[in-house]
Enzyme design. Structure first.
Site, mmCIF file in Angstrom:
data_model
loop_
_atom_site.group_PDB
_atom_site.id
_atom_site.type_symbol
_atom_site.label_atom_id
_atom_site.label_comp_id
_atom_site.label_asym_id
_atom_site.label_seq_id
_atom_site.Cartn_x
_atom_site.Cartn_y
_atom_site.Cartn_z
ATOM 1 N N CYS A 336 -17.445 -34.732 34.864
ATOM 2 C CA CYS A 336 -17.531 -35.331 36.200
ATOM 3 C C CYS A 336 -16.887 -34.464 37.278
ATOM 4 O O CYS A 336 -17.504 -34.156 38.302
ATOM 5 C CB CYS A 336 -16.932 -36.734 36.180
ATOM 6 S SG CYS A 336 -15.149 -36.798 35.825
ATOM 7 N N HIS A 389 -12.437 -40.658 36.632
ATOM 8 C CA HIS A 389 -13.856 -40.333 36.833
ATOM 9 C C HIS A 389 -14.129 -40.175 38.316
ATOM 10 O O HIS A 389 -13.539 -40.873 39.148
ATOM 11 C CB HIS A 389 -14.748 -41.432 36.247
ATOM 12 C CG HIS A 389 -16.215 -41.081 36.258
ATOM 13 N ND1 HIS A 389 -16.732 -40.020 35.552
ATOM 14 C CD2 HIS A 389 -17.269 -41.646 36.917
ATOM 15 C CE1 HIS A 389 -18.044 -39.949 35.756
ATOM 16 N NE2 HIS A 389 -18.390 -40.925 36.590
ATOM 17 N N HIS A 401 -23.573 -38.020 39.497
ATOM 18 C CA HIS A 401 -22.395 -37.719 38.675
ATOM 19 C C HIS A 401 -22.817 -37.348 37.261
ATOM 20 O O HIS A 401 -23.979 -37.493 36.872
ATOM 21 C CB HIS A 401 -21.444 -38.925 38.643
ATOM 22 C CG HIS A 401 -22.005 -40.129 37.949
ATOM 23 N ND1 HIS A 401 -21.226 -41.054 37.289
ATOM 24 C CD2 HIS A 401 -23.280 -40.575 37.806
ATOM 25 C CE1 HIS A 401 -21.985 -42.011 36.777
ATOM 26 N NE2 HIS A 401 -23.230 -41.746 37.082
#
Length: 426
Positions: A336, A389, A401
């Protein structure tokens, strides 16, 4: 009298038995032949027991569907937990790597500073020696010069020179410069040693975090494979019970999951909006009580995204479909924070490959301030330090993402999963 029986007309139908009385003794009559073939059977009306049994079967099927859907929800929860564990471990490793790089850079700088301090000390030592030799030529006791070559030459020299009024003015400046340079050199050496030790510790921490991330990733991969296999079987059973294709059953289940996520996100947003309204009302009440209060300025429309943000989004979109891999920052695979870092690098802005640092090096904003190119964060403890994240906001309530093991780089709703916790603008 002879009885003549017609054969059964088919499976599941009531057999027709016909009894014929033949008047000719000892003779057997042939059955009449219908040129149109056997007459179609009339289905028997279902009995009350049949209806009850069918209702019980339908009820059981509905119960089975509910059980399967609950199992699917449980599987999704286990997968979610494994995803978060792996994401935390991955970002912990990214953070440890980032700290180790910073520590190594600090150690290199401290070593360079120590070398400069040593060079400065050597210059001042030479200047002090020249001052002593000059003073000796003016009549200073030779023992002062001889002290230069002894084990504690400079300390002895300082003691003797400071005791002589004749050379006091000559030595004052050189002595002070030498003492300051010696102190600076010692401090720089200590700093370099400490920085080197810190770099070693940071490297060891990074290696330990790497091993933990690797183990968490393997666990997540195993859990993902196991749960996906289980989900596939459950969806097939669901399809049979619902009398639809597997594709339809899967689409229905995904819709159910998406609806549940959307409802949860909507509930959180509603609570946040209610709290914001209460805060605004409280602020308004306070302003009304204050004399000379001014009306708040109207909200300005959000500006259009800058070219840098558009470049970051374009880069991220170009990676759609590429696989997730922990610790990766391309090309061809991403985690990420690696995707976000490289996307903004393509826009000309450097961000660390670490989601917590990406938040710390950006400007915090609210969800209602989001515009394309901003960063969206998920945390596990309500604090920025627990971020695990990050995604790139693409506009219109969507993000780009690298989600997790087993899922490639995707563009989807900002609320596809859990409600985000933090937002920031690079």
């Amino acid at each position: 009298m002879t009885r003549v029986r017609f054969p059964s007309l088919g499976t599941g139908l009531l057999a027709l038995v016909v009894t014929a009385v033949v008047c000719i003794p000892g003779a057997q009559a042939d059955p009449p032949v219908d040129p149109a073939g056997p007459a179609p059977a009339v289905p028997a009306a279902p009995t009350a027991e049949d209806v009850q049994a069918a209702q019980e079967r339908a009820g059981a099927a509905e119960g089975d569907v509910a059980v399967i859907q609950q199992r699917l929800a449980d599987a999704a929860a286990r997968l979610d937990a494994a995803t978060i564990r792996a994401a935390r471990a991955t970002e912990a490793w990214n953070g440890a790597r980032w700290s180790a790089r910073n520590a190594r850079a600090a150690a290199r700088q401290a070593t360079a500073d120590a070398a400069v301090a040593d060079q400065t000390l050597a210059v001042h030592k030479e200047a002090f020696r020249d001052a002593v030799i000059t003073a000796q030529g003016m009549g200073l006791d030779i023992s002062v010069v001889e002290a230069l070559v002894s084990a504690d030459g400079m300390d002895t020299l300082l003691e003797q020179s400071s005791a002589s009024e004749y050379v006091q003015s000559l030595f004052d400046q050189r002595r002070d410069e030498y003492v300051a340079a010696a102190s600076a050199a010692a401090t720089a050496a200590e700093t370099a040693t400490a920085a080197a030790e810190e770099a070693d510790r940071a490297l060891a921490d990074a290696r330990a975090a790497r091993d933990e991330a690797r183990a968490a990733a393997r666990d997540a991969e195993a859990v993902t494979a196991r749960i996906e296999g289980r989900r596939t079987k459950l969806v097939r059973r669901l399809a049979r019970l619902q009398g639809v294709s597997v594709a339809v059953a899967r689409a229905r289940q995904e819709a159910v999951d998406a609806e549940a996520a959307a409802e949860a996100a909507a509930a959180v947003r509603a609570a946040e909006a209610e709290q914001a309204a209460q805060d605004k009302a409280a602020d308004k009440t306070a302003d009304e009580k204050e004399p000379g209060g001014q009306e708040p300025a109207a909200d300005e429309p959000a500006p259009a995204p800058a070219d840098g943000a558009q470049a970051a989004i374009a880069f991220a979109r170009a990676q759609l479909g590429e696989p997730y891999r922990w610790g990766a920052a391309g090309p061809g695979a991403w985690d990420c924070s690696g995707l976000v870092a490289q996307a903004w690098a393509a826009a000309g802005k450097a961000l660390p490959h670490y989601s917590v640092a990406q938040y710390e090096q950006s400007t915090p904003i609210g969800r209602d301030q989001l515009r394309p190119g901003d960063l969206v964060f998920w945390a596990d403890g309500g604090k920025p330090s627990s971020i695990f994240h990050v995604a790139l906001y693409a506009g219109d309530g969507r993000i780009i993402h690298a989600p997790r093991t087993g899922r490639p780089v995707s563009e989807e709703s900002i609320d596809y999963w859990r409600t985000p916790d933090f937002f920031a603008r690079p």
